[in-house]
Write a protein that holds these residues in place. Structure first.
Motif, short mmCIF file in Angstrom:
data_model
loop_
_atom_site.label_atom_id
_atom_site.label_comp_id
_atom_site.label_asym_id
_atom_site.label_seq_id
_atom_site.Cartn_x
_atom_site.Cartn_y
_atom_site.Cartn_z
N GLY A 36 0.80 -1.23 0.00
CA GLY A 36 0.00 0.00 0.00
C GLY A 36 0.82 1.27 0.00
N ILE A 38 0.38 5.23 1.13
CA ILE A 38 -0.45 6.27 1.72
C ILE A 38 0.34 7.58 1.69
CG2 ILE A 38 -1.95 4.86 3.16
CD1 ILE A 38 -0.13 5.41 5.52
N LYS A 45 1.49 9.43 -5.01
CA LYS A 45 0.98 8.05 -4.96
C LYS A 45 0.45 7.60 -6.32
CE LYS A 45 -2.36 8.79 -2.03
NZ LYS A 45 -2.36 10.25 -1.89
N THR A 188 -3.42 2.30 -3.39
CA THR A 188 -3.23 3.62 -2.76
C THR A 188 -4.50 3.91 -1.99
OG1 THR A 188 -4.25 5.00 -4.45
CG2 THR A 188 -1.94 4.44 -4.78
N VAL A 195 -5.66 0.37 4.85
CA VAL A 195 -4.30 -0.18 4.61
C VAL A 195 -3.86 -1.07 5.76
CG1 VAL A 195 -3.50 1.60 3.00
CG2 VAL A 195 -3.26 1.98 5.44
N GLU A 196 -4.32 -0.73 6.96
CA GLU A 196 -3.96 -1.56 8.11
C GLU A 196 -4.59 -2.94 7.98
OE1 GLU A 196 -4.52 0.55 11.74
OE2 GLU A 196 -3.32 -0.86 12.89
N CYS A 199 -3.02 -4.36 3.97
CA CYS A 199 -1.65 -4.35 3.45
C CYS A 199 -0.65 -5.13 4.32
CB CYS A 199 -1.16 -2.91 3.29
SG CYS A 199 -2.09 -2.01 2.08
N THR A 201 2.62 -4.75 3.43
CA THR A 201 3.71 -3.77 3.44
C THR A 201 3.16 -2.41 3.04
OG1 THR A 201 5.16 -5.54 2.68
CG2 THR A 201 6.04 -3.30 2.56
N LEU A 202 3.69 -1.39 3.64
CA LEU A 202 3.22 -0.03 3.39
C LEU A 202 4.40 0.87 3.01
CD1 LEU A 202 0.92 1.17 6.30
CD2 LEU A 202 0.36 1.05 3.89
N SER A 213 8.59 2.91 5.42
CA SER A 213 8.01 1.72 4.81
C SER A 213 8.22 0.51 5.71
CB SER A 213 8.64 1.47 3.43
OG SER A 213 10.01 1.18 3.56
N PRO A 216 2.57 -2.54 8.57
CA PRO A 216 1.89 -1.52 9.37
C PRO A 216 2.34 -1.55 10.83
CG PRO A 216 0.32 -2.55 7.90
CD PRO A 216 1.60 -3.30 7.75
#
Lengths: 254, 368
Positions: A36, A38, A45, A188, A195-196, A199, A201-202, A213, A216
């Motif tokens: 993701g 953010i 993004k 995105t 995203v939490e 995802c 990986t962020l 990165s 989360p």
């Protein structure tokens, strides 16, 4: 795990305005991951996502999908990826089944249309026009149009913006199923809970660069290693976002 | 993932259906794209093809009993004629003016008041007829009409009847022009604006994300319009057939071939207009810039042979001119396809050039 996306020093400067949208980002994504992005509006993004999808040419840096650059491999890559755009307008009086069938026709091997409609809970609406659908149903149609070609990577640009909480939850469930099937998702979002939830990986982007990165939970722990929060609750990604970017997603500077 | 064997879907066919369906599902599109152009075409043919009715003939006779009494009585009783007898003063002024200048008079006073009332006036004096209107055609008809009245007095009435030769009437010449004009309008405006709307909705970007073929899309759009046009043309031709007795002596298969080639070429021109435009204002401006010159230069309303030689040579290369020339030849002169080969070659060549230009320049949302 097999690496499906490798990005190195990616930059984008718009010719006309000389504005730097992406100022050098590098990351890697493994198969079956949900990755993701953010960041505040204008952080870069969507531009990064469009370069990954081959819709914009990078000013510098490299992108490889499945170990192949876009140059010279567009035909092969297009068959293996799909995307859901921010815009969710299309022919108003097109039936759901017709929209999915249209996109199925572009792929040499596609999923059975009835099966896709069932998978996305769209069977009751199969003969409805797109203009008759709710925002959540319409977004599921666009995802169905993307999925029908059996892509290995799906790019989603703010896919749940404007949807009500129930529709968002339904959409997340579908994305989780796709991830469980081994599809790689690149997302995105402006929603921290999204995203939490989705995802693995962020990457937090601000002013065209990745400022943080990881997973989360790792990001939260790294950002709030010291017990600085006075409120009687655990730190969330929203706290991380506010601390790192200084932006309040609901309306400007925090 | 599924193991079901899926049927083969043809992208260009799906893309064609995509462009056809909205017209049958949207009442407004049906009205503006089908019904209104057909109505306009009918009105144009009606307006341009009819022979004009003879207007009322205003005849002024001089006070001194000219012309002869029986002719004067006949004119007075005829509903087509408005007989005006000049007063003595008007007559004297008129005769004085005519004595000074035979073709140009500057009336004043009572005569000026009288003449100002009529756009066209025939003045009868002893052995002379003067006309004041600008239209030679009307003046000739009016004089003929009065002469017929006079000839009736001698027991030898003249009869007049227009002979209409099907295939050579003005309406037969005009109808192909009106049909081409309809196709030109639909192709240039409707197609290009539709493409701009698709671009604004992000449809092309969505397409670009999939492994679609550009050629499939272009073919799909053009075939969709040709499909829609076929209904419109059938309707128009049927109406022209029954209402205007438009029965071209040419072979209908040849007419269909010419209509297909010409329409495809003009549709490609419409696609090119919308190939890069992101705003309707831009595409409409470009379409206008092309529509009016093509309309006037293609011989829709008057023959291109009236143009100067150099100009005429140039307009022959325009796709709309080639289309219309071929259409008139196969329809009205029963020409075979071989005889319109030069025009078909121009249409085919232009289509290829347009297709390549579209292929190379189309904005699929991936520029930048």
């Amino acid at each position: 795990m097999e690496q499906v996306i490798a990005v190195k020093d990616l930059k984008k400067v718009y010719d006309r305005t000389q504005k730097t949208a992406v100022a050098g980002v590098s990351f890697e994504v493994e198969r079956g991951q949900c990755f993701g992005f953010i960041g505040p509006n204008g952080a870069g993004k969507s531009t990064t996502l469009e370069m990954l999808q081959g819709l914009k040419k990078p000013s510098a840096g490299s992108i490889e999908l499945f170990g192949m650059p876009w140059q010279g491999n567009e035909k092969k890559l297009r068959r293996r990826i799909a995307g859901v755009l921010q815009e969710n307008e299309m022919y108003a009086r097109l039936k759901v089944v017709e929209a999915v069938r249209l996109f199925a026709s572009f792929y040499p091997d596609y999923q059975a249309i009835d099966e896709v409609l069932e998978q996305f809970n769209l069977t009751p609406q199969r003969n409805n026009w797109l203009c008759e659908l709710s925002g959540g149903q319409r977004q599921r149609v666009f995802l169905a149009m993307a999925v029908v070609g059996k892509p290995e990577i799906i790019f989603l640009d703010e896919p749940t913006t404007g949807l009500d909480p129930t529709s968002r939850q339904e959409f997340w469930e579908i994305l989780n199923k796709l991830k469980a099937d081994g599809v790689t998702l690149i997302l995105t979002s402006h929603y921290m809970d999204e995203v939490e939830f989705l995802c693995d990986t962020l990457a937090i982007i601000d002013k065209g660069t990745i400022i943080e990165s990881g997973s989360p939970q790792d990001i939260i722990h790294r950002t709030f290693a010291e017990p600085v929060i006075k409120e009687p609750r655990k730190a969330t990604l929203n706290d991380v976002f506010l601390k790192l970017t200084g932006f309040d997603l609901s309306g400007g500077m925090a | 993932m599924s193991h079901t064997i899926s049927p083969k879907l043809y992208p260009f066919w799906q893309l064609m259906l995509l462009n056809v369906r909205p017209f049958f599902r949207e009442p407004a599109a049906m009205l503006w794209t089908f019904a209104l152009p057909v109505l306009i075409a009918l009105l144009m043919v009606k307006a341009f093809s009819g022979s004009a009715q003879l207007q009322e003939i205003n005849v002024a006779v001089t006070y001194n009993e000219a012309p002869d009494k029986s002719w004067r009585e006949l004119m007075r009783d005829d509903l087509q004629v408005n007989l005006i007898t000049l007063s003595q003063e008007q007559t004297e002024q008129l005769l004085a003016s005519l004595a000074d200048a035979q073709q140009e008079i500057q009336p004043s006073g009572p005569l000026q008041n009288l003449l100002a009332q009529y756009d066209s006036l025939l003045i009868l004096n002893q052995g002379q007829i003067y006309t004041t209107g600008d239209s030679d055609q009307f003046n000739d008809k009016a004089i003929n009409y009065l002469m017929q009245l006079k000839s009736g007095l001698s027991g030898n009435p003249l009869s007049s009847q227009q002979l209409s030769i099907v295939g050579y009437r003005y309406v037969d010449w005009l109808i192909p022009g009106i049909i081409v004009l309809q196709i030109l309008g639909l192709a240039l405006f409707s197609i290009s604006n539709g493409l701009v709307s698709d671009r604004q909705q992000g449809f092309f970007k969505r397409l670009k994300l999939s492994p679609f073929k550009k050629s499939d899309y272009i073919m799909g759009v053009v075939l969709a319009r040709l499909f829609l046009l076929s209904f419109q043309l059938l309707l128009l031709l049927a109406i022209f057939y029954f209402m205007f007795d438009f029965k071209p002596p040419g072979n209908w298969a040849n007419i269909a071939v010419v209509l297909f080639c010409g329409s495809a070429c003009l549709c490609l021109l419409g696609v090119l207009i919308g190939a890069r435009s992101t705003r309707v204002e831009v595409s409409t401006g470009i379409a206008n810039m092309l529509y009016f010159p093509l309309m006037f230069l293609s011989g829709i309303y008057f023959q291109t042979s009236y143009f100067p030689d150099v100009f005429e040579a140039f307009v022959q290369w325009l796709p709309s001119t080639a289309f219309l020339d071929a259409f008139r030849l196969v329809a009205n002169e029963a020409a075979g396809l071989q005889q319109v080969a030069p025009q078909l070659t121009i249409l085919a060549g232009t289509s290829v050039v347009l297709f390549i230009a579209i292929y190379l320049s189309f904005d699929w949302g991936d520029n930048g």
